[in-house]
Scaffold this active site. Structure first.
Site, PDB file in Angstrom:
ATOM      1  N   CYS A 156       0.798  -1.232   0.000  1.00 27.44           N
ATOM      2  CA  CYS A 156       0.000   0.000   0.000  1.00 27.44           C
ATOM      3  C   CYS A 156       0.828   1.278   0.000  1.00 27.44           C
ATOM      4  CB  CYS A 156      -0.933   0.009   1.206  1.00 27.44           C
ATOM      5  SG  CYS A 156      -1.827  -1.539   1.425  1.00 27.44           S
ATOM      6  N   HIS A 281      -3.969   7.227   6.442  1.00 29.22           N
ATOM      7  CA  HIS A 281      -4.009   5.965   5.707  1.00 29.22           C
ATOM      8  C   HIS A 281      -5.375   5.309   5.918  1.00 29.22           C
ATOM      9  CE1 HIS A 281      -2.489   2.580   3.552  1.00 29.22           C
ATOM     10  NE2 HIS A 281      -2.625   1.758   4.568  1.00 29.22           N
ATOM     11  N   HIS A 315      -9.743   1.273  -1.057  1.00 27.21           N
ATOM     12  CA  HIS A 315      -8.301   1.145  -0.853  1.00 27.21           C
ATOM     13  C   HIS A 315      -7.721   0.691  -2.184  1.00 27.21           C
ATOM     14  CE1 HIS A 315      -4.421   0.468   0.599  1.00 27.21           C
ATOM     15  NE2 HIS A 315      -4.690  -0.054   1.782  1.00 27.21           N
TER      16      HIS A 315
END
Length: 389
Positions: A156, A281, A315
């Site tokens: 990520c 995040h 995401h």
């Protein structure tokens, strides 16, 4: 200092900066919806997607024919004039390409395997389509560039690290400008993988909410053009670290995340009080939100406005870092109101350390934004972006 002269993106919020700015302000994401055919033995899943046609990849580039690369072309089209100008001014050997991804052409590989296992022909499949290095290789070839070109895959944080690496190439004198960014595409393997980890939310993800239970996966791409030449927006500071604690869980005290944020602040010569907004995040998994809120509380207290935008984009995995950096740049450039967290389905989790989570939109009062990307394996990256005037 390294500046960025142009940026473009495509994701569940929209297909252009203008559309994304309008939907971000409204808190509406047209691409976030239930989609069929992605989960095994489950009829549908909440996912963030890009609907509608994407740029075609011609036969001359058939080895690079993937949805990932189509998303990249859609983002590239938004900054094409600036890229063409950079190539004309500096030369093809002085333009670098650094991208992040975690899927590349994995979905095309999955379809190929499915066809062959069922005894069907798969005439369009080429192995290079799913190689992790293919996005940068494709974009470099598409633009006929001769400078450095490589892909990063650190889960990520991949495309956040692409920004960092592109900046370093310019600082080192190996390039005059760098096209940095990333792309990731919806694919059955990560969707089912997160589901098997019990980390995929059955409904739209709820970052920092009491009833949060996992992520919503999305797809998208974004590109930025980095340069030494002064521009209205700049990369003010960067920070990166590695927890080396656990293959998927963050460090329980957030040691690495803290280190990355502190590095970014130190490089920019700033204190936490200088930051006007934090794009968290904020994946909506129990552990991630717990650790990140602890870190933000320890460094910033409860005063700095912050929120996660993943309920609006999903995401986007390897594209998350560049997507959220580009959203931050859009807020700075267009003076957009800061996006609030959505607690309409579940309230703020009172067990989390308090921080400045937004519950209503408000203006950005200090033109500096921190964008956090915290990945599997404790791979952390924090980027400070801001106006220069």
């Amino acid at each position: 200092m390294i500046y960025f002269s142009a940026f473009g993106m495509i994701n569940a919020l929209g297909r252009s900066n203008a559309e994304i700015a309008a939907n971000l302000t409204r808190g509406v994401a047209p691409g976030m919806k239930r989609r069929e055919g992605w989960l095994q033995q489950v009829p549908d899943a909440m996912l963030g997607g890009v609907d509608g046609e994407l740029p075609a990849i011609p036969d001359d580039f058939s080895a690079h024919r993937s949805r990932n690369n189509q998303l990249l072309l859609a983002a590239l089209a938004q900054i094409q004039p600036a890229v063409d100008d950079a190539i004309a001014r500096f030369g093809r050997d002085r333009v670098a390409v650094v991208l992040g991804t975690s899927t590349s052409g994995l979905d095309e590989g999955d379809k190929h395997v499915d066809l062959t296992l069922n005894g069907q022909a798969s005439p369009h499949w080429q192995y290079a389509q799913q190689e992790l290095g293919d996005p940068s290789r494709f974009l470099s070839r598409w633009l006929q560039l001769e400078g450095p070109a490589f892909t990063l895959s650190t889960a990520c944080s991949s495309s956040a690290r692409a920004i960092i690496s592109g900046r370093r190439l310019i600082d080192a004198g190996l390039a005059d400008v760098a096209i940095v960014g990333g792309a990731d595409t919806l694919s059955r393997m990560p969707v089912n993988g997160f589901h098997s980890l019990e980390s995929l939310s059955a409904s739209l993800c709820q970052p920092f909410a009491r009833d949060r239970c996992g992520i919503t996966i999305g797809e998208g791409a974004a590109l930025m053009l980095l340069t030494r030449e002064p521009q209205p927006l700049a990369v003010l500071g960067i920070g990166e670290s590695s927890d080396a604690y656990h293959i998927s869980a963050p460090h329980p005290q957030g040691v690495g995340a803290t280190r990355a944020i502190e590095q970014a602040l130190a490089e920019a010569g700033m204190t936490p009080a200088d930051v006007g907004y934090i794009n968290l995040h904020g994946t909506a998994t129990p552990l991630n939100d717990q650790i990140e809120s602890r870190v933000v509380n320890a460094l910033f207290g409860e005063q700095t406005p912050c929120s996660s935008t993943k309920h609006l984009t999903g995401h986007t995995l390897g594209a998350a870092g560049i997507t959220e950096a580009a959203l931050s740049a859009l807020i700075l450039q267009e003076n957009l109101p800061l996006p609030p967290q959505d607690f309409s389905r579940s309230p703020w989790d009172p067990a989390l350390p308090p921080c400045g989570i937004l519950t209503t939109a408000q203006p950005l009062t200090r033109p500096v934004i921190l964008s956090n990307s915290f990945a599997f394996g404790g791979n952390n990256a924090s980027i400070l972006l801001g106006r220069t005037a």
